[in-house]
Design a protein around this motif. Structure first.
Motif, mmCIF file in Angstrom:
data_model
loop_
_atom_site.group_PDB
_atom_site.id
_atom_site.type_symbol
_atom_site.label_atom_id
_atom_site.label_comp_id
_atom_site.label_asym_id
_atom_site.label_seq_id
_atom_site.Cartn_x
_atom_site.Cartn_y
_atom_site.Cartn_z
ATOM 1 N N LYS A 1 -9.096 7.721 -6.648
ATOM 2 C CA LYS A 1 -9.096 6.259 -6.488
ATOM 3 C C LYS A 1 -8.373 5.591 -7.648
ATOM 4 O O LYS A 1 -7.595 4.653 -7.461
ATOM 5 C CB LYS A 1 -10.529 5.738 -6.402
ATOM 6 C CG LYS A 1 -11.247 6.126 -5.116
ATOM 7 C CD LYS A 1 -12.694 5.666 -5.159
ATOM 8 C CE LYS A 1 -13.469 6.133 -3.942
ATOM 9 N NZ LYS A 1 -14.914 5.803 -4.063
ATOM 10 N N ALA A 2 -8.619 6.059 -8.873
ATOM 11 C CA ALA A 2 -8.015 5.448 -10.062
ATOM 12 C C ALA A 2 -6.491 5.581 -10.063
ATOM 13 O O ALA A 2 -5.797 4.722 -10.605
ATOM 14 C CB ALA A 2 -8.602 6.068 -11.330
ATOM 15 N N TYR A 3 -5.982 6.647 -9.455
ATOM 16 C CA TYR A 3 -4.541 6.883 -9.432
ATOM 17 C C TYR A 3 -3.908 6.553 -8.077
ATOM 18 O O TYR A 3 -2.713 6.770 -7.877
ATOM 19 C CB TYR A 3 -4.233 8.331 -9.839
ATOM 20 C CG TYR A 3 -4.349 8.520 -11.334
ATOM 21 C CD1 TYR A 3 -3.225 8.544 -12.141
ATOM 22 C CD2 TYR A 3 -5.588 8.634 -11.943
ATOM 23 C CE1 TYR A 3 -3.330 8.683 -13.508
ATOM 24 C CE2 TYR A 3 -5.710 8.773 -13.320
ATOM 25 C CZ TYR A 3 -4.582 8.796 -14.096
ATOM 26 O OH TYR A 3 -4.686 8.920 -15.465
ATOM 27 N N GLY A 4 -4.697 6.036 -7.135
ATOM 28 C CA GLY A 4 -4.161 5.588 -5.856
ATOM 29 C C GLY A 4 -3.658 6.685 -4.953
ATOM 30 O O GLY A 4 -2.720 6.482 -4.184
ATOM 31 N N VAL A 5 -4.289 7.868 -5.012
ATOM 32 C CA VAL A 5 -3.810 9.005 -4.216
ATOM 33 C C VAL A 5 -4.845 9.505 -3.196
ATOM 34 O O VAL A 5 -4.689 10.590 -2.647
ATOM 35 C CB VAL A 5 -3.338 10.169 -5.122
ATOM 36 C CG1 VAL A 5 -2.142 9.741 -5.961
ATOM 37 C CG2 VAL A 5 -4.462 10.684 -5.999
ATOM 38 N N LEU A 6 -5.879 8.718 -2.925
ATOM 39 C CA LEU A 6 -6.898 9.118 -1.954
ATOM 40 C C LEU A 6 -6.404 8.796 -0.546
ATOM 41 O O LEU A 6 -6.072 7.651 -0.239
ATOM 42 C CB LEU A 6 -8.216 8.395 -2.228
ATOM 43 C CG LEU A 6 -9.389 8.771 -1.336
ATOM 44 C CD1 LEU A 6 -9.760 10.244 -1.519
ATOM 45 C CD2 LEU A 6 -10.589 7.886 -1.645
ATOM 46 N N MET A 7 -6.321 9.808 0.289
ATOM 47 C CA MET A 7 -5.852 9.589 1.666
ATOM 48 C C MET A 7 -6.926 8.844 2.443
ATOM 49 O O MET A 7 -8.061 9.293 2.535
ATOM 50 C CB MET A 7 -5.461 10.918 2.313
ATOM 51 C CG MET A 7 -4.195 11.499 1.692
ATOM 52 S SD MET A 7 -3.508 12.911 2.568
ATOM 53 C CE MET A 7 -4.360 14.246 1.731
ATOM 54 N N GLN A 8 -6.528 7.701 2.985
ATOM 55 C CA GLN A 8 -7.458 6.772 3.629
ATOM 56 C C GLN A 8 -7.632 7.048 5.122
ATOM 57 O O GLN A 8 -8.632 6.653 5.708
ATOM 58 C CB GLN A 8 -6.934 5.348 3.425
ATOM 59 C CG GLN A 8 -7.787 4.260 4.000
ATOM 60 C CD GLN A 8 -7.206 2.894 3.683
ATOM 61 O OE1 GLN A 8 -6.645 2.680 2.624
ATOM 62 N NE2 GLN A 8 -7.350 1.976 4.608
ATOM 63 N N MET B 1 0.847 -1.190 0.000
ATOM 64 C CA MET B 1 0.000 0.000 0.000
ATOM 65 C C MET B 1 0.887 1.246 0.000
ATOM 66 O O MET B 1 1.832 1.343 0.763
ATOM 67 C CB MET B 1 -0.915 -0.013 1.233
ATOM 68 C CG MET B 1 -1.752 1.244 1.364
ATOM 69 S SD MET B 1 -2.853 1.258 2.787
ATOM 70 C CE MET B 1 -4.083 0.099 2.249
ATOM 71 N N ALA B 2 0.571 2.179 -0.863
ATOM 72 C CA ALA B 2 1.324 3.426 -0.938
ATOM 73 C C ALA B 2 0.992 4.310 0.266
ATOM 74 O O ALA B 2 -0.108 4.220 0.823
ATOM 75 C CB ALA B 2 1.000 4.157 -2.228
ATOM 76 N N THR B 3 1.939 5.145 0.626
ATOM 77 C CA THR B 3 1.751 6.058 1.751
ATOM 78 C C THR B 3 2.318 7.430 1.410
ATOM 79 O O THR B 3 3.081 7.597 0.465
ATOM 80 C CB THR B 3 2.450 5.549 3.031
ATOM 81 O OG1 THR B 3 3.850 5.483 2.795
ATOM 82 C CG2 THR B 3 1.926 4.190 3.466
ATOM 83 N N THR B 4 1.916 8.392 2.220
ATOM 84 C CA THR B 4 2.503 9.720 2.232
ATOM 85 C C THR B 4 2.592 10.087 3.702
ATOM 86 O O THR B 4 2.320 9.253 4.566
ATOM 87 C CB THR B 4 1.651 10.724 1.415
ATOM 88 O OG1 THR B 4 2.367 11.964 1.302
ATOM 89 C CG2 THR B 4 0.291 10.966 2.018
ATOM 90 N N LYS B 5 2.941 11.303 4.000
ATOM 91 C CA LYS B 5 2.968 11.756 5.391
ATOM 92 C C LYS B 5 2.271 13.103 5.488
ATOM 93 O O LYS B 5 2.310 13.904 4.554
ATOM 94 C CB LYS B 5 4.396 11.880 5.905
ATOM 95 C CG LYS B 5 5.071 10.546 6.052
ATOM 96 C CD LYS B 5 6.425 10.661 6.659
ATOM 97 C CE LYS B 5 6.962 9.247 6.755
ATOM 98 N NZ LYS B 5 8.168 9.117 7.446
ATOM 99 N N TYR B 6 1.644 13.326 6.628
ATOM 100 C CA TYR B 6 1.088 14.640 6.932
ATOM 101 C C TYR B 6 1.650 15.051 8.280
ATOM 102 O O TYR B 6 1.392 14.394 9.295
ATOM 103 C CB TYR B 6 -0.442 14.617 6.958
ATOM 104 C CG TYR B 6 -1.023 15.956 7.348
ATOM 105 C CD1 TYR B 6 -0.805 17.080 6.561
ATOM 106 C CD2 TYR B 6 -1.746 16.107 8.515
ATOM 107 C CE1 TYR B 6 -1.305 18.315 6.926
ATOM 108 C CE2 TYR B 6 -2.263 17.339 8.892
ATOM 109 C CZ TYR B 6 -2.032 18.436 8.096
ATOM 110 O OH TYR B 6 -2.526 19.669 8.463
ATOM 111 N N LEU B 7 2.461 16.096 8.271
ATOM 112 C CA LEU B 7 3.148 16.593 9.462
ATOM 113 C C LEU B 7 3.902 15.466 10.164
ATOM 114 O O LEU B 7 3.892 15.345 11.387
ATOM 115 C CB LEU B 7 2.154 17.269 10.411
ATOM 116 C CG LEU B 7 1.395 18.466 9.822
ATOM 117 C CD1 LEU B 7 0.384 19.007 10.824
ATOM 118 C CD2 LEU B 7 2.361 19.561 9.374
ATOM 119 N N GLY B 8 4.523 14.600 9.344
ATOM 120 C CA GLY B 8 5.348 13.519 9.860
ATOM 121 C C GLY B 8 4.629 12.216 10.132
ATOM 122 O O GLY B 8 5.265 11.177 10.276
#
Length: 169
Positions: A115-122, A1-8
Motif C-alpha cells: 500500500k505504501a508503495y502503490g503496488v497492491l493489485m486492486q 491511478m497506476a496500473t499493470t497487466k496480467y495476461l494482457g
C-alpha cells in the motif's frame, strides 16, 4: 491511478503512488524467521526493494534467483524481496533455491509495504497480491529508480535497476 497487466488484462493498483524523487516510505514486513523487517526510509546502505506476487511462480522465482546473483558483489546495497507468501513458504523457497544474498519478506498481514508503495493489485485474478515492481532508494531515503513491470508475468529490467544502484553510490 497506476496500473499493470496480467495476461494482457489491465489491473488497477491501489495505495500511495511513489515516484522517482519522492521520499521512500518506511514499512514493516515479516521475515522468514517471523521477525519484523523494516523496509524503506533512509538507511546507511542503498536499498533495492523488489515486490512480486508469489515466489511460487516461475517468473518470480527466476527474478529472485537473478537478483540474488546480481547483488552478491554489491555490499553497498540492502536487497529485500517482498511478496504475500507466508514466511514458512518463503523460508522453504530460500533454502531450496540457495537464496543467501538478499532478504525475503512477506507483506501478508496488513499489506503495509504494498500500500505504501502503490503496488497492491486492486482487481483481477491476482487481487490482493503485489505487482511486480522494483525500487532503488538512496541512502537519504529518496527513490532514485522505479519500475512497475508493465506485464506481471514478465521480468523487470535488471540492468536498469543495477545501474541505478551504481549511480546512487
Amino acid at each position: 491511478m497506476a496500473t499493470t497487466k496480467y495476461l494482457g488484462a489491465t489491473v488497477n493498483l491501489t495505495g500511495t503512488t511513489i515516484n522517482v524523487g519522492d521520499k521512500a516510505p518506511s514499512a514493516v514486513a515479516i521475515g522468514t524467521d517471523l521477525s519484523d523487517v523494516e523496509i524503506g526510509g533512509a538507511k546507511d546502505k542503498i536499498q533495492l526493494i523488489i515486490t512480486l506476487p508469489s515466489l511460487d511462480t516461475d517468473t518470480c522465482a527466476a527474478e529472485t534467483r537473478r537478483f540474488n546473483e546480481d547483488v552478491n558483489n554489491l555490499d553497498i546495497c540492502e536487497t529485500t524481496v517482498v511478496s504475500m507468501d507466508l514466511p514458512f513458504a518463503s523460508e522453504r523457497f530460500c533454502t531450496t533455491q540457495g537464496i543467501e544474498n538478499l532478504t525475503v519478506a512477506s507483506d501478508y498481514i496488513d499489506k503495509a509495504l504494498s500500500k505504501a508503495y502503490g503496488v497492491l493489485m486492486q482487481d483481477g485474478k491476482l487481487k490482493g497480491l503485489s505487482a511486480r515492481a522494483v525500487f532503488v532508494i538512496d541512502r537519504s531515503g529518496i527513490v532514485v529508480y522505479k519500475e512497475i513491470v508493465e506485464e506481471v508475468t514478465a521480468e523487470p529490467n535488471y540492468e536498469a535497476a543495477l545501474d541505478a544502484i551504481k549511480e546512487a553510490r
